[in-house]
Design a protein around this motif. Structure first.
Motif, PDB file in Angstrom:
ATOM      1  N   ILE A 123       1.053  -1.177   0.030  1.00  0.00           N
ATOM      2  CA  ILE A 123       0.074   0.095  -0.006  1.00  0.00           C
ATOM      3  C   ILE A 123       0.833   1.458  -0.084  1.00  0.00           C
ATOM      4  O   ILE A 123       0.780   2.306  -0.708  1.00  0.00           O
ATOM      5  N   LYS A 124       1.902   1.374   0.670  1.00  0.00           N
ATOM      6  CA  LYS A 124       2.649   2.363   1.009  1.00  0.00           C
ATOM      7  C   LYS A 124       3.708   2.358  -0.429  1.00  0.00           C
ATOM      8  O   LYS A 124       3.869   3.775  -0.698  1.00  0.00           O
ATOM      9  N   ALA A 125       4.010   1.474  -0.990  1.00  0.00           N
ATOM     10  CA  ALA A 125       4.974   1.441  -2.077  1.00  0.00           C
ATOM     11  C   ALA A 125       4.138   1.981  -3.275  1.00  0.00           C
ATOM     12  O   ALA A 125       4.723   2.733  -4.202  1.00  0.00           O
ATOM     13  N   SER A 126       3.010   1.773  -3.299  1.00  0.00           N
ATOM     14  CA  SER A 126       2.155   2.102  -4.509  1.00  0.00           C
ATOM     15  C   SER A 126       1.553   3.540  -4.269  1.00  0.00           C
ATOM     16  O   SER A 126       0.729   3.997  -5.130  1.00  0.00           O
ATOM     17  N   ARG A 127       1.629   4.175  -3.185  1.00  0.00           N
ATOM     18  CA  ARG A 127       1.307   5.354  -2.595  1.00  0.00           C
ATOM     19  C   ARG A 127      -0.475   5.283  -2.890  1.00  0.00           C
ATOM     20  O   ARG A 127      -1.052   6.701  -3.180  1.00  0.00           O
ATOM     21  N   THR A 128      -1.026   4.211  -2.525  1.00  0.00           N
ATOM     22  CA  THR A 128      -2.529   4.303  -2.528  1.00  0.00           C
ATOM     23  C   THR A 128      -2.915   5.186  -1.345  1.00  0.00           C
ATOM     24  O   THR A 128      -2.453   4.888  -0.349  1.00  0.00           O
ATOM     25  N   PRO A 129      -3.955   6.081  -1.582  1.00  0.00           N
ATOM     26  CA  PRO A 129      -4.629   6.828  -0.465  1.00  0.00           C
ATOM     27  C   PRO A 129      -5.072   5.773   0.572  1.00  0.00           C
ATOM     28  O   PRO A 129      -5.968   5.134   0.144  1.00  0.00           O
ATOM     29  N   GLN A 130      -4.654   5.920   1.840  1.00  0.00           N
ATOM     30  CA  GLN A 130      -5.215   5.181   2.948  1.00  0.00           C
ATOM     31  C   GLN A 130      -6.455   5.665   3.382  1.00  0.00           C
ATOM     32  O   GLN A 130      -6.634   6.787   3.382  1.00  0.00           O
ATOM     33  N   SER A 131      -7.235   4.939   3.996  1.00  0.00           N
ATOM     34  CA  SER A 131      -8.482   5.586   4.864  1.00  0.00           C
ATOM     35  C   SER A 131      -8.360   5.027   6.275  1.00  0.00           C
ATOM     36  O   SER A 131      -7.057   4.279   6.629  1.00  0.00           O
ATOM     37  N   GLU A 132      -8.876   5.811   7.311  1.00  0.00           N
ATOM     38  CA  GLU A 132      -8.763   5.393   8.696  1.00  0.00           C
ATOM     39  C   GLU A 132      -9.259   4.033   9.037  1.00  0.00           C
ATOM     40  O   GLU A 132      -8.232   3.568   9.795  1.00  0.00           O
ATOM     41  N   HIS A 133      -9.508   3.260   7.952  1.00  0.00           N
ATOM     42  CA  HIS A 133      -9.749   1.891   8.460  1.00  0.00           C
ATOM     43  C   HIS A 133      -8.356   1.024   8.336  1.00  0.00           C
ATOM     44  O   HIS A 133      -8.411   0.054   8.881  1.00  0.00           O
ATOM     45  N   THR A 134      -7.836   1.642   7.302  1.00  0.00           N
ATOM     46  CA  THR A 134      -6.506   0.992   7.209  1.00  0.00           C
ATOM     47  C   THR A 134      -5.655   0.498   8.630  1.00  0.00           C
ATOM     48  O   THR A 134      -5.249  -0.435   8.937  1.00  0.00           O
ATOM     49  N   ASN A 135      -5.564   1.810   9.358  1.00  0.00           N
ATOM     50  CA  ASN A 135      -4.579   1.537  10.478  1.00  0.00           C
ATOM     51  C   ASN A 135      -5.514   0.671  11.472  1.00  0.00           C
ATOM     52  O   ASN A 135      -4.971   0.010  12.505  1.00  0.00           O
ATOM     53  N   SER A 136      -6.690   1.159  11.535  1.00  0.00           N
ATOM     54  CA  SER A 136      -7.576   0.195  12.571  1.00  0.00           C
ATOM     55  C   SER A 136      -7.462  -1.191  12.317  1.00  0.00           C
ATOM     56  O   SER A 136      -7.419  -2.119  13.260  1.00  0.00           O
ATOM     57  N   ILE A 137      -7.455  -1.835  11.098  1.00  0.00           N
ATOM     58  CA  ILE A 137      -7.301  -3.067  11.005  1.00  0.00           C
ATOM     59  C   ILE A 137      -5.929  -3.576  11.446  1.00  0.00           C
ATOM     60  O   ILE A 137      -5.682  -4.684  11.990  1.00  0.00           O
ATOM     61  N   LEU A 138      -4.756  -2.843  11.064  1.00  0.00           N
ATOM     62  CA  LEU A 138      -3.505  -3.393  11.570  1.00  0.00           C
ATOM     63  C   LEU A 138      -3.464  -3.407  12.926  1.00  0.00           C
ATOM     64  O   LEU A 138      -2.751  -4.331  13.532  1.00  0.00           O
ATOM     65  N   ILE A 139      -3.957  -2.375  13.786  1.00  0.00           N
ATOM     66  CA  ILE A 139      -3.941  -2.436  15.107  1.00  0.00           C
ATOM     67  C   ILE A 139      -4.605  -3.590  15.559  1.00  0.00           C
ATOM     68  O   ILE A 139      -4.203  -4.279  16.428  1.00  0.00           O
ATOM     69  N   ASP A 140      -5.865  -3.646  14.900  1.00  0.00           N
ATOM     70  CA  ASP A 140      -6.466  -5.054  15.346  1.00  0.00           C
ATOM     71  C   ASP A 140      -5.894  -6.416  15.085  1.00  0.00           C
ATOM     72  O   ASP A 140      -5.925  -7.270  15.755  1.00  0.00           O
ATOM     73  N   GLY A 141      -5.122  -6.460  13.994  1.00  0.00           N
ATOM     74  CA  GLY A 141      -4.314  -7.642  13.472  1.00  0.00           C
ATOM     75  C   GLY A 141      -3.332  -7.672  14.896  1.00  0.00           C
ATOM     76  O   GLY A 141      -3.011  -8.911  15.451  1.00  0.00           O
ATOM     77  N   LEU A 142      -2.428  -6.694  15.002  1.00  0.00           N
ATOM     78  CA  LEU A 142      -1.540  -6.772  16.050  1.00  0.00           C
ATOM     79  C   LEU A 142      -2.211  -7.281  17.439  1.00  0.00           C
ATOM     80  O   LEU A 142      -1.273  -7.984  17.934  1.00  0.00           O
ATOM     81  N   CYS A 143      -3.131  -6.636  17.763  1.00  0.00           N
ATOM     82  CA  CYS A 143      -3.798  -7.201  18.880  1.00  0.00           C
ATOM     83  C   CYS A 143      -4.121  -8.682  19.056  1.00  0.00           C
ATOM     84  O   CYS A 143      -3.820  -9.219  20.090  1.00  0.00           O
ATOM     85  N   ARG A 144      -4.699  -9.106  17.796  1.00  0.00           N
ATOM     86  CA  ARG A 144      -5.054 -10.245  17.949  1.00  0.00           C
ATOM     87  C   ARG A 144      -4.112 -11.532  17.822  1.00  0.00           C
ATOM     88  O   ARG A 144      -3.937 -12.468  18.316  1.00  0.00           O
TER      89      ARG A 144
END
Length: 630
Positions: A213-234
């Protein structure tokens, strides 16, 4: 016209025969050699003139089409007359049950993409992928690239294909399409990336997707970070989740309420309610206002921890900040009081909910029924059941299980069975817990045969009994039935390696020991050793009891050493059994030797232990020696 179509389908078009015939690739019958008309050109022309539906002549051409000709028609109409392409596609699929090729389906997909009918496109591709299944991505991608690269909105179709694969949980296919898109320099949307992140949040692969996502410079949404945080928590990487939250501070899509909610939820599940409270306060620091879900997470965590007073304070704070408590909030508080056995507190919460204009739901009634049954007030539980039914609610599995369990504990197994029939009559399917409760209740009441009937019924429904159900029946058979019945049931369960449960062995070892069949008990002990099943102290206590009952005290004494050899520690029952046998033999000195060993190993004597000692001293007319040991 409809009559004409119906007659053609029934008399001239044996659809199933043609579809199932593996020797032909034609879905419709071949045109007659005597007919010089080009059906492809005729139908394309008719569609452009909007004459298809009112022309008997054109309809008569449809049966002569094969898959290649249908592709040609849709290929032409998809460019020249997109709406007609959709109409023709649906006509063949819905009216004639025609199975379209991948080419035809991708034509329609591109038409929908070009018209920005994305909801229809998603549904269309979902149906397509359901038919093709997992592993179809390489073939579909190859066709999409070779045949449709010049089509307008091809990138939209590629992106939607990857998205639908991901939403259908065909993650490997989605990753294949995404990799192909990268090779072809087709940009994926953040919705597709987020869907993949969500599916991969349990694994380390999510970082590969995030790096993409970062390499392609795709504009992120607020859900992107929430999903990653959820993944780390899980993945139980709470510190990494907090670090990631801080890294994104100040960015366009920095921390959001959903991210904090995820962290709070994980902290509460791990029992770190104070840490969850700190995240709650941190939200205000970032200028974020907690929502109802934020409050509910924290209130639930406090209720589970037994901090009801603080949970009530947060519910008041919720209202002060303009966040209205919902039914979930009140249910959480009511459940908190129920867990503490404080049903008066639960009812106060329900009254407050009613005053605020909210009505109880199924969860509310379930909490109250569970609470009253837990405190032994089953009649109140049944009153709530009647009220629940009068309000149009249906009891769920939990409510029925709790009521069944309470009835069985009170010995009202007949009423419990009636409740089971009621449960089945309204369409609920009893589960393993429900059956296990009833089987245990029937066995405890001595009705083992009825318990076996219920056991067999459960097995016929492919609900496989657990150790609780097995041990209940075996215990019932050994106590109320014959030893032969019990052994046959035991052998059926332990045949081979199908059931390796020490509890079943312990039941049989104890039963043999009680009937002075210590040889059979020892045989079962050897079988346990051969199968490598982990022994318990109950196993040895039963063996010691058996040897003591047979007056083989020297052998019984040697089992203490065997217990230690298996890494187990004798308990009060172990020593008391030996002491009682020595007492019965009049060997008071031996009894005190065992008592001294028991005290040396810091095993606390029980009331039964002292009763045995007193009995032995009285038997020897030496009651004056009681005081030194009390």
């Amino acid at each position: 016209m409809l009559n004409h179509i119906h007659q053609w389908r029934t008399l001239r078009f044996p659809l199933k025969t043609l579809i199932l015939n593996p020797l032909t690739s034609l879905i419709f019958t071949k045109p007659s050699p005597a007919n010089p008309t080009d059906p492809v050109l005729e139908i394309i022309t008719a569609f452009k003139r909007n004459h298809l539906f009112d022309s008997h002549c054109v309809l008569s051409l449809v049966p002569s089409l094969n898959s290649l000709q249908v592709d040609q028609i849709l290929d032409n109409l998809g460019v020249e007359d997109p709406e007609s392409a959709i109409k023709f596609f649906n006509l063949l699929r819905n009216e004639y049950e025609f199975r379209h090729s991948w080419v035809s389906q991708f034509v329609i997909a591109h038409v929908l993409a070009r018209k920005r009918r994305l909801k229809e496109l998603r549904s269309f591709l979902q149906q397509m992928l359901q038919e093709e299944g997992s592993g179809s991505a390489p073939s579909l991608s190859e066709l999409l690239w070779n045949r449709f690269r010049a089509w307008e909105s091809s990138g939209v179709v590629w992106d939607m294909l990857a998205f639908v694969y991901s939403r259908s949980e065909m993650v490997h296919d989605a990753l294949f399409v995404l990799a192909k898109m990268k090779d072809l320099k087709i940009q994926a949307s953040i919705l597709t990336y987020n869907s993949l992140l969500y599916n991969l949040r349990h694994t380390g692969i999510m970082w590969d997707v995030y790096d993409e996502i970062k390499a392609s410079r795709t504009p992120q949404s607020e859900h992107t970070n929430s999903i990653l945080i959820d993944g780390l928590c899980r993945q139980s990487l709470l510190q990494e989740a907090v670090a990631f939250l801080r890294e994104n501070e100040g960015k366009h899509f920095g921390p959001c309420v959903a991210s904090f909610n995820t962290l709070m939820l994980r902290c509460c599940k791990m029992g770190y309610v104070d840490v969850a409270k700190s995240f709650f306060c941190m939200m205000f620091k970032y200028g974020l206002l907690p929502d109802a879900y934020s409050y509910n997470i924290l209130i639930h965590g406090l209720c589970i921890a037994g901090s009801m007073e603080e949970a009530l304070e947060f519910s008041d704070d919720m209202e002060r900040h303009g966040v209205e408590p919902d039914v979930v909030t009140y249910n959480i508080l009511a459940k908190g009081f129920r867990l503490l056995g404080m049903m008066n507190g639960a009812w106060k919460i329900i009254r407050k909910m009613l005053l605020n204009g909210l009505n109880p739901d199924t969860v509310t009634y379930t909490i109250l029924i569970c609470g009253h049954c837990q405190t032994g007030n089953i009649e109140e539980g049944f009153k709530l059941r009647e009220e629940m039914l009068s309000q149009g609610f249906q009891l769920n599995d939990i409510s029925y299980s709790v009521l069944l369990s309470s009835l069985c504990k009170m010995g009202r197994v007949g009423e419990a069975l009636s409740l089971l029939h009621e449960m089945e009559s309204i369409g609920l399917k009893p589960d393993l817990i429900t059956y296990s409760i009833l089987i245990h209740g029937l066995c405890k009441q001595g009705d083992v045969q009825k318990a076996i009937q219920l056991y067999n019924k459960m097995c016929l429904k492919r609900i496989f009994p657990n150790a609780h159900a097995h041990s209940a029946i075996l215990l019932g058979l050994s106590e109320k039935g014959t030893l032969l019945e019990a052994r046959n049931f035991f052998d059926a369960l332990t045949k081979g390696d199908l059931m390796e449960d020490i509890i079943l062995y312990n039941i049989m070892i104890y039963r043999y020991a009680k009937l002075d069949k210590i040889g059979e008990s020892v045989q079962l002990y050897k079988q346990i050793i051969e199968k490598g099943i982990t022994l318990s102290i109950v196993t040895f206590n039963s063996l010691i009891y058996g040897f003591c009952k047979c007056r083989k005290l020297a052998e019984a004494r040697t089992w203490l050493d065997t217990i230690k050899a298996h890494g187990l520690v004798p308990n009060a029952a172990t020593y008391t059994t030996l002491m009682n046998a020595l007492c019965e033999e009049g060997n008071i000195c031996g009894m005190f030797e065992v008592l001294n060993e028991m005290e040396a190993r810091v095993v606390q004597p029980t009331n039964v232990t002292y009763t045995v000692i007193i009995k032995g001293l009285c038997k020897q007319k030496e009651a004056t020696r009681i005081s030194p040991i009390t």
